[in-house]
Design an enzyme around this catalytic site. Structure first.
Site, PDB file in Angstrom:
ATOM      1  N   SER A  90      25.258  17.750  32.359  1.00  0.00           N
ATOM      2  CA  SER A  90      24.957  16.614  31.490  1.00  0.00           C
ATOM      3  C   SER A  90      24.892  17.125  30.060  1.00  0.00           C
ATOM      4  O   SER A  90      24.683  18.324  29.827  1.00  0.00           O
ATOM      5  CB  SER A  90      23.608  16.002  31.880  1.00  0.00           C
ATOM      6  OG  SER A  90      23.163  15.067  30.915  1.00  0.00           O
ATOM      7  N   TYR A 106      14.651  16.160  34.708  1.00  0.00           N
ATOM      8  CA  TYR A 106      16.113  16.038  34.636  1.00  0.00           C
ATOM      9  C   TYR A 106      16.682  17.100  33.713  1.00  0.00           C
ATOM     10  O   TYR A 106      17.672  17.767  34.037  1.00  0.00           O
ATOM     11  CB  TYR A 106      16.472  14.639  34.137  1.00  0.00           C
ATOM     12  CG  TYR A 106      17.947  14.322  34.143  1.00  0.00           C
ATOM     13  CD1 TYR A 106      18.584  13.886  35.299  1.00  0.00           C
ATOM     14  CD2 TYR A 106      18.708  14.449  32.981  1.00  0.00           C
ATOM     15  CE1 TYR A 106      19.932  13.588  35.306  1.00  0.00           C
ATOM     16  CE2 TYR A 106      20.061  14.157  32.974  1.00  0.00           C
ATOM     17  CZ  TYR A 106      20.673  13.717  34.133  1.00  0.00           C
ATOM     18  OH  TYR A 106      22.015  13.429  34.132  1.00  0.00           O
TER      19      TYR A 106
END
Length: 257
Positions: free
Chosen positions: A139, A152
């Site tokens: 990401s 995350y």
């Protein structure tokens, strides 16, 4: 490059980025194994559709990526794994003092530990076959951070680190490991969030996308699942044989800021 004769296992691939990657790998000739934690008729129907449309072999195998033994069993059940795409992931947003411990544990397990387990199971198969590609879907948050996403961001930074280590351990072999770092991608999940966000901010669809959802994405455009898949296909090609241990950002300029 045709990927005919190669088998690709894509975790978390019954929707969104994972499904987009599976489609593009199949269009390039690879046989694909779809995966998620459900075992519905529609999951298997997705595999049948890919097989019918592309002429490749496509299967769906249920496995819970929060459980290490099921991660490894997925690779074993696939029977071959020339291309491993670690895509499975979940999210939760909360300040660190209030972040639920069970959410932290689940995010680390699914977003990071699963990639370790599948890679550990897949590398012997790749070595036996004399070729392999590990593509980890990280990401923009594997390279930068935002508030309230501690688990995350920790997991995605970990995925980038795992990618580098995998690349170094296979550097003298015909195996590569790289991470794709998407920004905002237009998936069904993101699409479903737009109407509620429009109501929350009393904005038009265009303004919500540009000024709220894509606030940190300089291009002000979503990436697409097809672009994620195309990037993955490139990393599996001969042209990318000397690209290993790195990240490729598909984020509309996010990490250039």
């Amino acid at each position: 490059m045709s990927l005919a004769g190669k088998t690709a296992v894509i975790t978390g691939s019954n929707s969104g980025i994972g499904l987009g990657v599976a489609w593009e790998l199949a269009r390039a000739g690879a046989d694909v194994v779809l995966n998620s934690f459900t075992d519905r008729d529609e999951d298997h129907a997705l595999a049948e559709e890919i097989s019918k449309e592309t002429g490749t072999k496509a299967r769906y195998i249920k496995a819970d990526m929060s459980k290490g033994d099921e991660c490894r069993a997925l690779i074993e059940q696939a029977g071959a794994c020339d291309i491993l795409v670690n895509n499975a992931g979940i999210q939760h947003v909360a300040p660190i003092p209030e972040f639920p411990v069970e959410k932290w544990d689940a995010i680390i397990a699914i977003n990071l530990s699963s990639a370790f387990h599948t890679t550990a199971a897949a590398l012997p198969m790749m070595r036996s076959a004399g070729w392999g590609r590990v593509v980890n879907i990280a990401s923009a948050h594997g390279l930068t951070a935002s508030p309230y996403k501690s688990a995350y961001i920790a997991a995605k930074h970990g995925v980038v680190g795992l990618t580098k280590t995998t690349a170094l351990e296979t550097a003298e072999e015909p195996i590569t490991a790289n991470a794709i770092c998407p920004g905002y991608v237009l998936t069904p999940l993101v699409e479903a969030q737009i109407p509620d966000t429009m109501k929350e901010y009393d904005m038009s669809r265009e303004d919500v996308i540009k000024n709220v959802m894509l606030k940190r994405q300089p291009s002000k455009e979503f990436a697409t699942v097809e672009q994620m898949g195309g990037t993955c296909v490139f990393l599996c090609s001969d042209a990318a044989a000397q690209i290993t241990g790195t990240t490729i950002s598909v984020d509309g300029g996010w990490t250039a800021l």
